[in-house]
Write a protein that holds these residues in place. Structure first.
Motif, short mmCIF file in Angstrom:
data_model
loop_
_atom_site.label_atom_id
_atom_site.label_comp_id
_atom_site.label_asym_id
_atom_site.label_seq_id
_atom_site.Cartn_x
_atom_site.Cartn_y
_atom_site.Cartn_z
N PRO A 36 0.81 -1.22 0.00
CA PRO A 36 0.00 0.00 0.00
C PRO A 36 0.85 1.27 0.00
N HIS A 37 1.95 1.23 0.75
CA HIS A 37 2.82 2.41 0.80
C HIS A 37 3.34 2.77 -0.59
N ARG A 38 3.81 1.75 -1.32
CA ARG A 38 4.34 2.01 -2.65
C ARG A 38 3.24 2.47 -3.60
N PHE A 39 2.05 1.87 -3.49
CA PHE A 39 0.92 2.29 -4.33
C PHE A 39 0.62 3.77 -4.12
N HIS A 40 0.51 4.20 -2.87
CA HIS A 40 0.16 5.60 -2.60
C HIS A 40 1.31 6.54 -2.98
N GLU A 41 2.52 6.08 -2.81
CA GLU A 41 3.68 6.88 -3.21
C GLU A 41 3.64 7.18 -4.71
N LEU A 42 3.21 6.21 -5.49
CA LEU A 42 3.20 6.36 -6.95
C LEU A 42 1.91 6.99 -7.48
N CYS A 43 0.79 6.81 -6.79
CA CYS A 43 -0.52 7.12 -7.39
C CYS A 43 -1.32 8.21 -6.70
N ASP A 44 -0.98 8.61 -5.48
CA ASP A 44 -1.79 9.62 -4.79
C ASP A 44 -1.72 10.96 -5.49
N TYR A 61 -10.71 -7.25 -15.70
CA TYR A 61 -11.76 -6.34 -15.21
C TYR A 61 -11.10 -5.24 -14.39
N GLY A 62 -11.88 -4.26 -13.99
CA GLY A 62 -11.29 -3.17 -13.23
C GLY A 62 -12.25 -2.04 -12.93
N GLY A 63 -11.67 -0.89 -12.62
CA GLY A 63 -12.47 0.28 -12.26
C GLY A 63 -11.80 1.57 -12.70
N TYR A 64 -12.65 2.55 -13.03
CA TYR A 64 -12.17 3.89 -13.41
C TYR A 64 -12.54 4.87 -12.31
N LEU A 65 -11.63 5.78 -12.00
CA LEU A 65 -11.85 6.80 -10.98
C LEU A 65 -11.44 8.16 -11.55
N SER A 66 -12.38 9.11 -11.57
CA SER A 66 -12.00 10.46 -12.03
C SER A 66 -11.39 11.26 -10.89
N ASP A 67 -11.64 10.85 -9.67
CA ASP A 67 -11.03 11.45 -8.49
C ASP A 67 -9.59 10.95 -8.37
N SER A 68 -8.80 11.62 -7.54
CA SER A 68 -7.44 11.14 -7.25
C SER A 68 -7.47 10.16 -6.09
N TRP A 69 -6.57 9.18 -6.11
CA TRP A 69 -6.37 8.36 -4.93
C TRP A 69 -5.68 9.20 -3.86
N GLY A 70 -5.86 8.81 -2.61
CA GLY A 70 -5.27 9.56 -1.50
C GLY A 70 -5.15 8.68 -0.28
N SER A 71 -4.76 9.29 0.83
CA SER A 71 -4.52 8.54 2.08
C SER A 71 -5.24 9.17 3.26
N THR A 72 -6.44 9.69 3.02
CA THR A 72 -7.18 10.42 4.05
C THR A 72 -7.89 9.52 5.05
N LYS A 107 -10.06 5.78 0.49
CA LYS A 107 -8.71 6.34 0.47
C LYS A 107 -8.06 6.11 1.83
N ALA A 108 -7.20 5.10 1.91
CA ALA A 108 -6.54 4.80 3.18
C ALA A 108 -5.11 4.38 2.90
N ASP A 109 -4.20 4.79 3.79
CA ASP A 109 -2.78 4.52 3.55
C ASP A 109 -2.43 3.04 3.70
N TYR A 110 -3.35 2.25 4.29
CA TYR A 110 -3.07 0.83 4.46
C TYR A 110 -3.74 -0.03 3.38
N CYS A 111 -4.34 0.61 2.39
CA CYS A 111 -5.02 -0.12 1.32
C CYS A 111 -4.41 0.21 -0.04
N GLY A 112 -4.51 -0.75 -0.95
CA GLY A 112 -4.22 -0.49 -2.35
C GLY A 112 -5.43 0.16 -2.99
N PRO A 113 -5.55 0.16 -4.32
CA PRO A 113 -6.74 0.73 -4.98
C PRO A 113 -7.99 -0.02 -4.54
N TRP A 114 -8.92 0.66 -3.90
CA TRP A 114 -10.03 -0.01 -3.22
C TRP A 114 -11.36 0.62 -3.62
N PHE A 115 -12.03 -0.03 -4.56
CA PHE A 115 -13.37 0.38 -4.95
C PHE A 115 -14.40 -0.34 -4.08
#
Length: 459
Positions: A36-44, A61-72, A107-115
């Motif tokens: 998760p740390h590396r994901f947020h470092e690259l994608c937030d 399969y997957g998901g689209y997000l127009s919002d930004s990922w974050g760690s809130t 949006k959590a710092d302990y999760c990867g992309p989480w829809f």
């Protein structure tokens, strides 16, 4: 290491997003690890993204997000988000699962992309790589249809009921820039900003009308940026960021009163010859009463008027019975959020059209201020000048023109000051260009009125 998305995949995703896009690979599970740390470092805070899951049974399969990922640490709602499948057992079977309602992503710092309905991995639950080299990802609420319309699909039909993947990729989605701008653009430099600022500072209404100040009325959605536009203009002439008009959010409107804001030029200490008028925002079951709107346009509603549940009594002491030309509205700007044009409800659209009819009946010129353009296409602060080479913003301009029923040349993209802490030349140029257009529309209106008065005097 390159991604697995093919040209056909990217074309399909672009069609679903209604934008001609390019895809830059930011995170790849097999390369960057279950981190998760590396994901947020690259994608937030990188803007819109597409997340792709490559299932062990050749399902993609997957998901689209127009919002930004974050760690809130918050569940968030993105009405433009959607889930999708591209391949089923290796066969091309694309299907889009659009947003229905509720929260869409976490949006959590302990999760990867989480829809919601499509989770991935988190550090609170140990993820193990099997001996067969796949990743066993989370299946909580897996394609359950609670937030996205599955169109008859299920976890079984999309992913064979499991979220075991050989890889996962996250791509940043960017607009492809047009070779030529879709509208004539100013020179993006300090000299242009000074010339625009000087034009506005020297502006005077038509002399024959004997008006001290002209009135620019802002109407539109809650949270679209009416008050923020006022603050942006005030900041430019104050030479530092200010917040005279209280601004709210998409869910909550701070503006409760009808307010006429005067702008003072910090360099001369003189007030400029226009006022920007703010009103209560429009949202579901909360509209400006049509009678009050008529009073506003006709200059009969007093400044600082608080909007009640019922329209103003014409016998009230504060009612302006015989307004002067200088008290009436001279141009109207409908302020629309570019990121929510596709999700405007029938009630909101009906309210906007009714307001427009009142404006048209009085012959008042009107435009659209298209806001939040940076959120729609991930424009960086220093790249605001790319607004006129963005295919997606051009598409949004077309939609806004159809929404209000005006020529597309009357739709003016703006970037208000919101998260910035310092003034930026390009943001100033875009705002001042818009303000100059508004004042030109005012001049046209006053010229027409004066010509009509002269014709009537000769009868």
């Amino acid at each position: 290491m390159s991604g697995f998305l093919t040209h056909k995949d990217k074309t399909q995703l672009s069609n679903w997003m209604s934008r001609d896009s390019q895809f830059d690979l930011f995170y790849k599970l097999s390369r960057d690890g279950v981190s998760p740390h590396r994901f947020h470092e690259l994608c937030d805070n990188k803007g819109p993204t597409v997340t792709i899951f490559y299932n062990t049974e050749s399902n993609v399969y997957g998901g689209y997000l127009s919002d930004s990922w974050g760690s809130t640490g918050d569940w968030c709602t993105d009405q433009r988000a959607f889930l999708f499948k591209l391949y089923s057992a290796g066969n091309w079977k694309p299907k889009k699962c659009p947003y229905i309602c509720g929260e869409t992503h976490y949006k959590a710092d302990y999760c990867g992309p989480w829809f919601f309905s499509l989770p991935s991995f988190n550090s609170q639950k140990e993820e193990k790589i099997s001996r067969k080299n796949y990743y066993h990802l989370n299946i909580d609420s897996f394609f359950d249809g609670k937030r996205f319309d599955m169109k008859g699909e299920s976890a079984k039909s999309v992913a064979n009921g499991h979220n075991n993947v050989t890889d996962l990729e996250v791509y940043m989605v960017k607009d492809k820039e047009l070779n030529l701008p879709w509208r004539e653009t100013p020179e993006w430099n300090i000299q242009t900003m000074k010339e625009l600022k000087d034009f506005v500072a020297r502006y005077e209404p038509l002399e024959e009308k004997n008006i001290q100040e002209v009135n620019i009325l802002l109407l539109g959605q809650v949270g679209a940026g009416k008050s923020s536009f006022i603050n942006t203009i005030n900041s430019i002439f104050k030479d530092e960021l200010s917040s005279r008009a209280c601004s709210g959010s998409e869910e909550y409107s701070v503006t409760k009163n009808f307010e006429k804001f005067r702008i003072r030029d910090h360099s001369t200490k003189k007030y400029l010859r226009f006022r920007i008028c703010d009103t209560r925002g429009v949202k579901e079951r909360l509209f400006i009463n049509r009678i009050d709107l008529g009073f506003i346009l006709d200059g009969q509603l007093p400044n600082h008027y608080t909007f009640p549940e019922f329209p103003l009594n014409t016998h009230s002491k504060s009612f302006v019975d015989k307004p002067t030309v200088g008290e009436k509205m001279h141009v109207v700007a409908f302020v629309l959020d570019s990121t929510s044009l596709d999700s405007l409800s029938k009630n909101i659209l009906s309210a906007l059209w009714e307001m427009k009819s009142f404006v048209v009946e009085r012959g008042i010129p009107h435009v659209v201020l298209l806001t939040h353009i940076d959120k729609m296409c991930n424009l960086e602060i220093d790249n605001v000048q790319k607004v006129f080479t963005s295919a997606r913003i051009e598409t949004a301009v077309d939609k806004a023109a159809r929404t209000i029923g005006i020529p597309r040349s009357h739709v003016l993209p703006v970037k208000n000051y919101e998260k910035e802490t310092l003034l930026k030349t390009n943001i100033n140029i875009l705002a001042l260009t818009t303000l100059r257009r508004l004042l030109m529309f005012v001049d046209d209106f006053l010229e027409n009125q004066y010509d009509q008065e002269q014709e009537n005097a000769q009868i």
